[in-house]
Scaffold this motif. Sequence first.
Motif, PDB file in Angstrom:
ATOM      1  N   GLU A 289       0.810  -1.218   0.000  1.00 25.56           N
ATOM      2  CA  GLU A 289       0.000   0.000   0.000  1.00 25.56           C
ATOM      3  C   GLU A 289       0.839   1.262   0.000  1.00 25.56           C
ATOM      4  O   GLU A 289       0.502   2.243  -0.665  1.00 25.56           O
ATOM      5  CB  GLU A 289      -0.936  -0.009   1.209  1.00 25.56           C
ATOM      6  CG  GLU A 289      -1.931   1.143   1.204  1.00 25.56           C
ATOM      7  CD  GLU A 289      -2.917   1.049   2.339  1.00 25.56           C
ATOM      8  OE1 GLU A 289      -3.617   2.044   2.603  1.00 25.56           O
ATOM      9  OE2 GLU A 289      -3.007  -0.022   2.973  1.00 25.56           O
ATOM     10  N   ASN A 290       1.936   1.257   0.738  1.00 22.76           N
ATOM     11  CA  ASN A 290       2.773   2.456   0.838  1.00 22.76           C
ATOM     12  C   ASN A 290       4.119   2.284   0.149  1.00 22.76           C
ATOM     13  O   ASN A 290       5.074   2.987   0.458  1.00 22.76           O
ATOM     14  CB  ASN A 290       2.981   2.820   2.318  1.00 22.76           C
ATOM     15  CG  ASN A 290       1.674   3.139   3.015  1.00 22.76           C
ATOM     16  OD1 ASN A 290       0.867   3.901   2.483  1.00 22.76           O
ATOM     17  ND2 ASN A 290       1.462   2.547   4.188  1.00 22.76           N
ATOM     18  N   ARG A 457       2.764   5.769  -9.102  1.00 26.28           N
ATOM     19  CA  ARG A 457       3.359   6.248  -7.848  1.00 26.28           C
ATOM     20  C   ARG A 457       4.723   6.893  -8.099  1.00 26.28           C
ATOM     21  O   ARG A 457       5.055   7.911  -7.496  1.00 26.28           O
ATOM     22  CB  ARG A 457       3.505   5.094  -6.853  1.00 26.28           C
ATOM     23  CG  ARG A 457       2.182   4.586  -6.321  1.00 26.28           C
ATOM     24  CD  ARG A 457       2.358   3.487  -5.293  1.00 26.28           C
ATOM     25  NE  ARG A 457       1.080   2.870  -4.956  1.00 26.28           N
ATOM     26  CZ  ARG A 457       0.941   1.894  -4.061  1.00 26.28           C
ATOM     27  NH1 ARG A 457       2.012   1.431  -3.412  1.00 26.28           N
ATOM     28  NH2 ARG A 457      -0.250   1.374  -3.814  1.00 26.28           N
TER      29      ARG A 457
END
Length: 470
Positions: A289-290, A457
């Motif tokens: 997720e991160n 991202r």
Amino acid sequence: MTKFRFYFPDNKDFVDPKFDGRDNSRTKYHRQYDDDNYPHEILKELPYDGMLVSLAGVGTMQKRGKYYEQELTEDFYFLGAREFLRLNKPKFANVKLMGDCGAFDYHNEFEPPFTVDELIEFYDRGGFDYGISLDHIVFPYFKNEEAKEEYVKKGDDIHELIKESERRINITLKNAKEFYSKAKNYRFEAYGVAHGYDKASFIRSVKELQEIGYRKITIGGMIKSKTDELLELLECLGEVREPDTEFHLLGICRFDNIPAYVEAGVTSADSTSPLMQGLKGGKYYTLGENEQKFQESLVVRVRQCDHDNVQKHIDKHRDELRHHITTLNENNEFDIDLSNNALSVNECIKRLELDCLKKLQRFDETGLDLDITVKALIAYEKVTNESYLPSKLTPTKLGPLKRNEEKYKAFLDQRAWRSCRCGICEGGLMNILFRSNQSNRRRGIHNLAIITQHKNRVVESLQPQSKQEK
């Protein structure tokens, strides 16, 4: 604003949305294309920023394409690329369409099999956003003089190679000039193609394309290059690149290098690598997720006992497999009873397959009995993988095989597919096993979703600080 688009080349990579790996059921009276879904249809989020379609793959109304049957070719020209690829819904409005001639598919031919006019007709009737000029691919690429010397040492004639490369570069640049002039009358934006066999020839190509007027240039023929060679070439091309010139990498995108690409003026690239890594390499991508960096796992492989390759393996090693299965049984390496001598080798292997699948499915549903599941998996692998046969199992093979066993166990233990919401993994482990074409292609499509999340991202992290704060 930093931008980097990922284009996915169209090679008819679609799947049956009703496939169920638990029993291999599919759409009744299944028809390829009509019943199948493209990645953007079956995934919950867009798995790419655009699609690239090649004339060599589709063909013309007179010349058969490599991938398309005549009926599909006719539909493509009649409907246009966007409707044919089912990108004509509002949610796909920002997906760009890029076309090229597909030079890799005719790299062995003396001349390109198409004309500039045929290529323009393809782009125009297809309704493409971007069209790449007609090129003739150049192989190989020499990063320095030492690389050329190594080529000579192998006994190859480098003078003939360079002569042929120059001929192809000249064909590409001549076509680029004609294409640029004619493309002004159409709605698609024109890309030129830069080819070269070394830095100097690539630099010359880029300079000539810019002199023609191109400000969108593809870098071709580098698909076989190493990462350091590609990055070094891009750095050199930066010395002659005009400030408003944008590069596109043809057929190559090593996603770890996106920051370096962006710095070198690369604004887009196309690649089938994420899908092929899943389809043929058994790789399954994950992204926390991160996290910005995606991870690769080796998905478990369960060969189809009835598949021709396994049947040939059984026929070739039938006697050895009989003794091998007996030894595995005596050593308690599986949990079913195969001591009945009346069972044929085929029956024994089929029972091991069914036991393995049953335990994998139970583990998928419950998360219980990992060791028992792995035991059944490895037992089946040992009778379907030639490298595990006693006559083939050498000390040099033992290490890689053991590492694969550890990777299988790690993949199962992580259970990453259970938390993935891509649109593929919700179907369960049986839909992403390294097994059938449908499950293998699904795993590759999942990888497209993950790699695009990773790309987004990374691009977001490259935005100016003020943009990120907003």
